[in-house]
Write an enzyme that holds these catalytic residues in place. Structure first.
Site, mmCIF file in Angstrom:
data_model
loop_
_atom_site.group_PDB
_atom_site.id
_atom_site.type_symbol
_atom_site.label_atom_id
_atom_site.label_comp_id
_atom_site.label_asym_id
_atom_site.label_seq_id
_atom_site.Cartn_x
_atom_site.Cartn_y
_atom_site.Cartn_z
ATOM 1 N N GLU A 158 0.824 -1.220 0.000
ATOM 2 C CA GLU A 158 0.000 0.000 0.000
ATOM 3 C C GLU A 158 0.854 1.264 0.000
ATOM 4 O O GLU A 158 0.336 2.373 0.132
ATOM 5 C CB GLU A 158 -0.953 -0.001 1.206
ATOM 6 N N ASP A 215 11.579 17.250 -29.596
ATOM 7 C CA ASP A 215 10.640 16.245 -29.104
ATOM 8 C C ASP A 215 9.319 16.845 -28.672
ATOM 9 O O ASP A 215 9.237 18.035 -28.383
ATOM 10 C CB ASP A 215 11.217 15.548 -27.865
#
Ligand code: SAM
Length: 305
Positions: A158, A215
């Site tokens: 968790e 990019d």
């Protein structure tokens, strides 16, 4: 400014050290080999004290799953910050294969042009992948590519007891980041993604610096489509403008394709680019034509590029 490269060290703390093996391959492996990057991978269980090497316990307040223990993570991050204890003894990753025969070796330095580092805070950055973090972006990758040290804490189960990160702020600049709105099993894959995005931006890692300057996200937009030889493949032709030899027309076509793609799949990015003043009059004409509306027509202040 001329900056020394060969200065980034990445450390990863995980219960699955072998998961990080891809960091030794391809461009990152080459960066290791050239002394631009070094990577230490540390097994969190080295900091356990019980016979079962437990790293997790049940959550306070009840509920399903287990939470990673602060008494293990705290000392691990202390040692990694100082490169002491087990963290000082772990071997650095070696490149998976020699890419540069007779080339630069680890420890040698080279120099390239680089932006000055403005942040005077010398604490390493502790990157904590978590779905509850701020979304990871190219801006973060750009910023972290200028750091000398990045440390990653890989959660499992968790996640990690939150007090670990409150405490770690004494030694680190802590950044909790998410890869996206979905839940992975552990942080290791997120580390691979973030490390790859960061390391390719370190000056000297990519052969051609221009390749990342064009990019997606560098100018706030997505990159348009790319093509290579042959000119005709399975009856599909490359767009004619790309073979025209007219560089100005090619640049405008690429920009228009970038605007078109971004408007189609990520319209919010176009809004953000407009707000940031990254769109010129020609861009706005393209957007107006694409949308068939004059919503994009000009604020008079928008510059012609
Ligand atoms: N209970 C957590 C929650 O709901 O926010 C999810 C824990 S997840 C099962 C276990 C670990 O996977 C996390 O501690 C984190 O390291 C990693 N992880 C999962 N999803 C992620 C995401 N979207 N981005 C970054 N890391 C993620």
């Amino acid at each position: 400014m001329v900056a020394k490269i060969g200065a980034m060290r990445i450390d990863v703390v995980t219960i699955f050290p072998e998961y990080l093996d891809p960091l030794r391959h391809a461009l990152l492996g080459r960066a290791i080999e050239r002394g631009i990057l070094s990577v230490g991978v540390h097994d969190l269980r080295s900091w356990t004290h019980d016979v079962h090497k437990a790293v997790d316990d049940t959550p306070f307040g009840g509920g399903p799953g287990m939470v990673m223990k602060p008494e293990v993570w705290g000392p691990a991050l202390d040692d990694v910050a100082a490169l002491a204890g087990p963290a000082g003894q772990d071997a650095l990753l070696e490149s998976a294969s020699p890419h540069v025969r007779g080339g630069l070796r680890a420890g040698k330095e080279t120099t390239v042009d680089a932006a000055p580092v403005e942040d005077p805070d010398t604490r390493p950055v502790l990157i904590v992948p978590t779905p509850a973090g701020r979304p990871f972006t190219q801006d973060m990758a750009q910023r972290w590519s200028q750091e000398e040290r990045l440390v990653f804490a890989c959660g499992r189960y968790e996640g990690i007891d939150q007090r670990v990160f409150t405490d770690a702020q004494q030694r680190y600049r802590v950044e909790e980041v998410s890869l996206g709105d979905y839940v992975l099993i552990g942080g290791e894959v997120a580390v691979l993604v973030i490390a790859e995005a960061v390391v390719r931006l370190i000056p000297g890692v990519l052969g051609n610096r221009a390749s990342h300057q064009e990019d997606s996200f560098q100018d706030g937009l997505l990159e348009g489509p790319s093509y290579t030889k042959p000119r005709v493949w399975r009856d599909l032709e490359v767009p004619e403008v790309l073979t025209s030899g007219n560089h100005a027309k090619v640049a405008r076509w690429r920009r228009d394709q970038s605007l078109h793609r971004t408007l189609s799949v990520r319209p919010g990015l176009v809004e953000d680019a407009a707000d940031a003043g990254l769109l010129d009059k020609a861009d706005r004409r393209t957007l107006a034509a694409l949308e068939g509306s004059d919503a994009w027509s000009d604020p008079a202040t928008v510059p012609e590029k």
